[in-house]
Design a protein around this motif. Structure first.
Motif, PDB file in Angstrom:
ATOM      1  N   CYS A  72      -4.907  -7.786 -10.019  1.00  0.00           N
ATOM      2  CA  CYS A  72      -3.965  -8.002 -11.132  1.00  0.00           C
ATOM      3  C   CYS A  72      -5.009  -8.518 -12.347  1.00  0.00           C
ATOM      4  N   HIS A 183       4.983   8.158 -15.321  1.00  0.00           N
ATOM      5  CA  HIS A 183       4.733   6.811 -15.278  1.00  0.00           C
ATOM      6  C   HIS A 183       3.586   6.658 -14.581  1.00  0.00           C
ATOM      7  N   TYR A 185       1.837   3.563 -12.715  1.00  0.00           N
ATOM      8  CA  TYR A 185       2.149   2.207 -11.883  1.00  0.00           C
ATOM      9  C   TYR A 185       0.856   1.434 -11.853  1.00  0.00           C
ATOM     10  N   GLU A 189       2.715  -3.188 -15.011  1.00  0.00           N
ATOM     11  CA  GLU A 189       3.413  -4.001 -14.191  1.00  0.00           C
ATOM     12  C   GLU A 189       2.385  -5.359 -13.841  1.00  0.00           C
ATOM     13  N   ASN A 190       3.297  -6.476 -13.948  1.00  0.00           N
ATOM     14  CA  ASN A 190       2.883  -7.638 -13.602  1.00  0.00           C
ATOM     15  C   ASN A 190       1.802  -8.146 -14.470  1.00  0.00           C
ATOM     16  N   THR A 193      -2.706  -3.946 -13.607  1.00  0.00           N
ATOM     17  CA  THR A 193      -3.531  -4.224 -12.570  1.00  0.00           C
ATOM     18  C   THR A 193      -4.450  -3.169 -12.689  1.00  0.00           C
ATOM     19  N   ASP A 210       9.195  -3.264  -7.489  1.00  0.00           N
ATOM     20  CA  ASP A 210       9.770  -2.932  -8.878  1.00  0.00           C
ATOM     21  C   ASP A 210       9.543  -4.271  -9.693  1.00  0.00           C
ATOM     22  N   LEU A 211       8.413  -4.163 -10.586  1.00  0.00           N
ATOM     23  CA  LEU A 211       8.077  -5.516 -11.219  1.00  0.00           C
ATOM     24  C   LEU A 211       8.356  -5.507 -12.753  1.00  0.00           C
ATOM     25  N   GLU A 213       7.156  -6.174 -16.759  1.00  0.00           N
ATOM     26  CA  GLU A 213       5.884  -6.316 -17.272  1.00  0.00           C
ATOM     27  C   GLU A 213       5.147  -7.661 -17.617  1.00  0.00           C
TER      28      GLU A 213
END
Length: 268
Positions: A72, A183, A185, A189-190, A193, A210-211, A213
């Motif tokens: 991440c 999308h 992934y 997200e988070n 990554t 499901d995280l 942004e």
């Protein structure tokens, strides 16, 4: 096409791109990772996630994903670690130092992807407590692909500059809109990554959370700032209460003893 394992041009932001439509669940990546990193064959830094085969014959589809560290942009494991065993390299990889690890496992609880895993077969003397994907720094630092990418027979795993892989992913979605979910992934997200994922099924079916942004560690760090002083203060309070209760009981026992002795003398 570039030969797998060949030296690559310098990369400023390393990344993977995984395409679930190309994965055949052969698990060659798992073997390559274990051999490259000298991991015992009954352990792994990569595992297969997803629902496997879905649908009814003859309309069957495969939905599997090779799951390893997401590396991440804002690592929750690093934020949670109290001893600095995790560091984030500017070019992408999240690196773990087993020599600093104390085995607290905070990183396991903090990671929203459930990546770090505790090696219960090792103890203090044996060294490393936690194991995870490293993005093969011994390879990428000399211009080679990570071992898992180099061995993938279907190009389900690709490696390169993050911005270029993102563009490739979006181009692939645009070229085949019925094949892919619209999308990528890991793009946001988070907080973003290093492991980017294309899929033909909902990402939750690949085992991905499901995280939001916003990086989760922005919240967790604020909580920790409040929790640690709170815990310490309450620890002091509870210690004081325990000491006070013990002292009270001691005085009470002495007083009761003196009262009993006085009453006995009076009865005589």
């Amino acid at each position: 096409e570039r030969h797998k394992g060949a030296a690559m041009s310098p990369i400023t932001q390393h990344a993977y791109l995984f395409d679930a439509t190309r994965c055949i669940d052969c698990r060659a990546c798992m073997v390559a990772c274990s051999v490259e990193n000298n991991i015992e064959m009954d352990k792994t830094r990569i595992w297969v996630s997803g629902v496997g085969l879905k649908g009814e014959f003859p309309n069957l589809a495969r939905a599997t994903m090779v799951y390893h560290c997401m590396h991440c942009a804002h690592p929750d494991c690093m934020s949670a670690c109290p001893v600095g065993a995790y560091t984030k390299r500017q070019d992408g990889p999240v690196v773990y130092n087993p020599d600093l690890c104390i085995g607290c496992r905070y990183c396991m609880n903090a990671c929203p992807f459930g990546v770090p895993h505790f090696d219960y077969d090792k103890g203090l003397i044996d060294g490393a407590f936690i194991d995870k994907c490293t993005l093969c720094p011994q390879r990428i630092d000399v211009g080679l692909e990570p071992a898992c990418v180099a061995t993938c027979p279907t190009d389900a795993l690709e490696y390169g500059e993050r911005s270029e892989l993102l563009q490739k992913a979006h181009d692939r979605i645009a070229a085949h809109p019925k094949r892919y979910i619209d999308h990528v992934y890991g793009e946001f997200e988070n907080g973003g990554t290093t492991y980017l994922i294309l899929s033909h099924v909902p990402f939750t079916e690949l085992g991905l959370p499901d995280l939001p942004e916003a990086p989760i560690n922005e919240v967790s760090e604020k909580v920790m700032e409040l929790t640690i002083p709170f815990a310490l203060s309450w620890g002091a309070v509870l210690t004081g209460v325990a000491a006070g209760v013990a002292l009270y009981n001691k005085h009470k026992a002495t007083r009761d003893g003196d009262t009993a002795e006085t009453k006995a003398e009076a009865d005589e």
